[in-house]
Design a protein around this motif. Structure first.
Motif, PDB file in Angstrom:
ATOM      1  N   GLU A  66       0.822  -1.212   0.000  1.00 19.14           N
ATOM      2  CA  GLU A  66       0.000   0.000   0.000  1.00 19.14           C
ATOM      3  C   GLU A  66       0.856   1.261   0.000  1.00 19.14           C
ATOM      4  N   GLU A  67       1.954   1.236   0.802  1.00 19.47           N
ATOM      5  CA  GLU A  67       2.867   2.384   0.794  1.00 19.47           C
ATOM      6  C   GLU A  67       3.483   2.560  -0.592  1.00 19.47           C
ATOM      7  N   GLN A 106       1.440   6.278  -7.265  1.00 20.04           N
ATOM      8  CA  GLN A 106       0.492   7.326  -7.647  1.00 20.04           C
ATOM      9  C   GLN A 106       1.191   8.675  -7.802  1.00 20.04           C
ATOM     10  N   GLU A 107       2.184   8.910  -6.915  1.00 20.10           N
ATOM     11  CA  GLU A 107       2.921  10.178  -6.988  1.00 20.10           C
ATOM     12  C   GLU A 107       3.978  10.163  -8.095  1.00 20.10           C
ATOM     13  N   LYS A 161       1.138   4.201  -2.980  1.00 21.21           N
ATOM     14  CA  LYS A 161       1.066   5.664  -2.808  1.00 21.21           C
ATOM     15  C   LYS A 161       2.177   6.345  -3.606  1.00 21.21           C
TER      16      LYS A 161
END
Ligand SMILES: [Zn+2]
Ligand SMILES: [Zn+2]
Ligand SMILES: [Zn+2]
Ligand SMILES: [Zn+2]
Length: 802
Positions: free
Chosen positions: A73-74, A80-81, A77
């Motif tokens: 999950e990290e 996505q960035e 993120k």
């Protein structure tokens, strides 16, 4: 990092302080390492071991079943960035906590393949896709990954395989019309796009030039030395009672000539920033990127797609092969000891790994030679007691002490006088037993005995596995027998040797974000290793060689002309351009037990100025240098200005803080504000620092960086040239630091299309870097690409130029 964690160290030192005087005396007076080891280890109590166990528990080295989801999950993120590198590292952390053949493993690999795809690492992306499938990637997610695979294959020009993948995909759609209509349409469209790409590619002629692949491979010695493996024929091994062993030039040596190329006998990756969990991390799992995430734990190659050990979350490798080799050689023993080894420090780990690696040499032969040095004619395999004795002494000196006229050639050499990179040579490096303090010896001995007890508890038989022949097994039996202390004494010897003989293995890391046009590079310490041949070099604070590393291989090149008969010297760390004389002398005495008499030190002792120019202050009214101890006064006779050192030091601290703020602005892309801040710093610096002060250089360097990011090449180049002057004065015109700085200047001119200036700077940078790194170096290859690009450029009449 080299020594054990602070809590354990102070615990042991306190234990030492509480020992009865008589016991302390026995240990300090002990003449052999085995006596030191036996006395000390008898004092290791079960409660000490319990304390150590509690400390080790702070390191998370096992596989935590809840971690993979967290890291995935990290990673998502970051993905996505669009921080694909950061995402890849987090997915890797996820993989290392997953059990083999689970959905966790396959999902982490699949996600990592997507990050690698965006980073343009198509080959590695394909490898991860294979890994994801091997570990049972869910059927429902297959189409997306297969499309990625096809796309990679297209981009790599492997068109037939790409077509095959696409037709496989199409037939699987036909077979399973369970896909949602919208999803199906997306897939169809992507497939069409890919097919078109393939057709276009096929029309292109094959122009992938082989010239772009490494053009130069001069990583080999021109002529290998017959006496010393891995050294050039231009050097020769000598020995004398005062200097010990050393190398001299047998002919005139030119700058850049390769003198030694040696693979480490043993090396252990430095965990660097790995902290135990109780030191206040935000979450239970660490999301920071460390060297342990980026470099292979065996060969030290950099990889964004490591494969983890099946048994722990700590060891990661660049490939399946490296993992297997590490397992066979040492990790089968080390795997369950990860937390303990992190607590005991890298030196202890190197000591353990050296003895584990020794199992694979012709151990009987090593033992026979070691004992041959003492009891000349005894050629049968020794009793274990003999080996303990042998390992206990500084081997070189012992044959003299016995008053024998044995013709031992040079310590560490075999019967034929050949010196090789092997366990025998490693054992012959000096442990300087008599120079270490009693506390230090006690600390090392207790570390080793704690480690030995863990090893015995884990599996005494494990030490025997991996031995190739039964003959070897028989030869090693006494060594590996748990009752015998040979194992421990050998490790203690290595641990004491390391203080003087450990070699830091470094790499050049590129820093700065992708938007930065100028690449900054910094040297980072990757690992600690033992290099028996490199260890033959003596120290100088202004050496005539330069050392660099490619994976675990060290290369030593002449950094200047070395005349026939001159000694080959290398710097152990305290270099004259980094430290003042007094500091260097102190460091060399306390760590290496000698007084340096190199020309830089002798010259430095007679110099009157307290500090070098890159640390000097200047007068605020006339700008001349000011000197003195507590109060500094102007060097200009007609000026009466004076100022206290404390005042100047606190001004310097303020300035450095301001520069720090500017750097933060620069990192966050606030360029205009960064420039304003830096110009203020520059103004302030001018009023009290010498024009060659290193902080002045750093400010100029940052200004160059900021202007380059704005696309103002002229200003950028002007500032970098100022920084270049500071570097030149401090490190010298042909230093490696100068090479990196010239490389940056070349990049600026290149980007500004200032063709003659760029070509001129490229040539200068190439010349300097070649001496230190040889032609295989990344920066040199980059310079060559720039050069050929500029030479191919059509002349632009009145075009942009600086
Ligand atoms: Zn590797
Ligand atoms: Zn492991
Ligand atoms: Zn010196
Ligand atoms: Zn003055």
């Amino acid at each position: 990092m080299d020594l054990p964690v602070e809590e354990w160290k102070s615990y042991i030192l306190q234990k030492w302080a509480l020992l009865p005087k008589s016991v302390q005396v026995t240990i300090s007076k002990a003449e052999t390492l085995s006596d030191i080891f036996l006395h000390s280890s008898s004092l290791l109590q079960p409660e000490d071991e319990m304390f150590l166990k509690r400390l080790s528990r702070g390191y998370l080295v096992g596989k935590d079943p809840n971690a993979p989801l967290f890291y995935r999950e990290e990673g998502n993120k970051k993905f996505q960035e669009k921080d694909y590198t950061g995402a890849a590292v987090l997915y890797s952390k996820g993989v290392s906590h997953s059990r083999p053949n689970t959905e966790d493993t396959s999902l982490c690999y699949a996600n990592r393949s997507a990050a690698l795809f965006h980073l343009g690492q198509y080959e590695t992306c394909l490898e991860d896709i294979v890994r994801a499938q091997m570990h049972g990637y869910p059927e429902r997610l297959q189409p997306k990954m297969m499309l990625r695979k096809a796309e990679c294959l297209v981009l790599l020009g492997r068109l037939q395989e790409a077509s095959q993948t696409i037709s496989d995909l199409e037939s699987s759609f036909a077979a399973k019309p369970t896909l949602a209509a919208s999803q199906f349409q997306i897939l169809q469209r992507t497939l069409c796009r890919l097919k078109m790409k393939i057709q276009k590619k096929e029309n292109l002629t094959e122009t992938v030039s082989a010239a772009l692949t490494k053009a130069f491979e001069d990583m080999d010695l021109r002529e290998e030395n017959k006496q010393i493996s891995g050294a050039s024929a231009s050097v020769s091994l000598c020995t004398d009672p005062f200097k010990g062993r050393y190398l001299i030039a047998t002919k005139d040596i030119l700058p850049g000539e390769l003198l030694v190329k040696e693979d480490a006998f043993v090396s252990v990756l430095n965990p660097a920033e790995v902290l135990p969990l109780h030191l206040g991390l935000e979450s239970k799992w660490d999301t920071r990127v460390t060297n342990g995430d980026l470099y292979c734990h065996r060969c030290l190659k950099r990889s964004l797609a490591p494969v983890p050990c099946d048994g722990c979350s700590y060891a990661k490798y660049c490939s399946q092969e490296c993992m297997q080799q590490a397992w066979d050689l040492y990790h089968n023993i080390e795997c369950s000891l990860g937390a303990l080894l992190l607590t005991l420090g890298v030196f202890c780990h190197v000591a353990l790994r050296s003895t584990l690696l020794a199992r694979f040499e012709d151990a009987g032969e090593v033992i026979r030679k070691l004992c041959g040095d003492i009891s000349n004619k005894d050629t049968r395999l020794p009793e274990s007691k003999n080996l303990v004795q042998t390992l206990s002494y500084d081997l070189g000196g012992e044959s003299e002490k016995n008053g024998k006229t044995v013709e031992t050639p040079i310590p560490g050499c075999d019967i034929n006088g050949k010196y090789e990179n092997n366990y025998y040579a490693v054992c012959n490096l000096l442990p300087h037993t008599e120079n270490h303090s009693a506390e230090h010896k006690f600390l090392c001995a207790l570390n080793i005995s704690a480690l030995c007890r863990q090893l015995e508890a884990a599996s005494p038989q494990a030490l025997m596995t991996g031995l190739t022949s039964s003959k070897l097994k028989a030869a090693m039996a006494p060594v590996l027998c748990p009752e015998s202390s040979i194992w421990g004494v050998a490790m203690l010897r290595h641990m004491l040797q390391l203080q003087c003989n450990a070699q830091a293995i470094t790499a050049i890391q590129q820093t700065g974000s992708k938007e930065n046009i100028i690449t900054n590079s910094r040297q980072v310490r990757l690992a600690t290793g033992i290099f028996p041949v490199v260890s033959l070099l003596n120290h100088s604070c202004s050496p005539n060689t330069s050392m660099s590393f490619v994976s675990t291989v060290a290369t030593v090149r002449a950094s200047q002309h070395i005349g026939k008969g001159q000694e080959i010297l290398h710097c152990y760390g305290p270099h004259e351009s980094r430290m003042g004389v007094a500091e260097r002398q102190q460091k060399l005495r306390s760590q290496y037990f000698f007084d340096c008499t190199c020309p830089a030190c002798q010259h430095g002792k007679h110099r009157t100025t307290a500090e070098p120019r890159w640390e000097a202050f200047c007068c605020r009214s006339c700008r001349a240098l000011i000197q003195g101890n507590e109060v500094l006064s102007c060097g200009n006779a007609s000026c009466t200005e004076s100022v206290s050192r404390d005042h100047l030091v606190s001004r310097l601290q303020d300035l450095q803080q301001q520069v720090g703020i500017a750097r933060k602005l620069l990192r966050n892309g606030k360029l205009e504000r960064a420039i304003q801040q830096l110009l203020g710093c520059q103004h302030d610096a001018e009023s009290f620092l010498s024009a060659e002060h290193s902080v002045v250089g750093e400010i100029e360097d940052d200004l160059a960086q900021a202007y380059a990011a704005l696309g103002d090449w002229q200003k950028s180049a002007a500032h970098l040239q100022k920084s270049l002057r500071v570097v030149e004065i401090r490190h010298g015109p042909s230093s490696v630091e100068m090479g990196h700085e010239l490389f940056k200047l070349a990049q600026i001119f290149f980007n500004g299309f200032a063709v003659p200036e760029a070509l001129n700077t490229i040539r200068k940078a190439e010349k300097v870097l070649l001496v230190h790194y040889g032609p295989g170096n990344d920066e040199i290859q980059e310079l060559q690409k720039m050069k050929s690009c500029l030479l191919d450029l059509p002349p632009i009449p009145g075009g942009p130029s600086l």
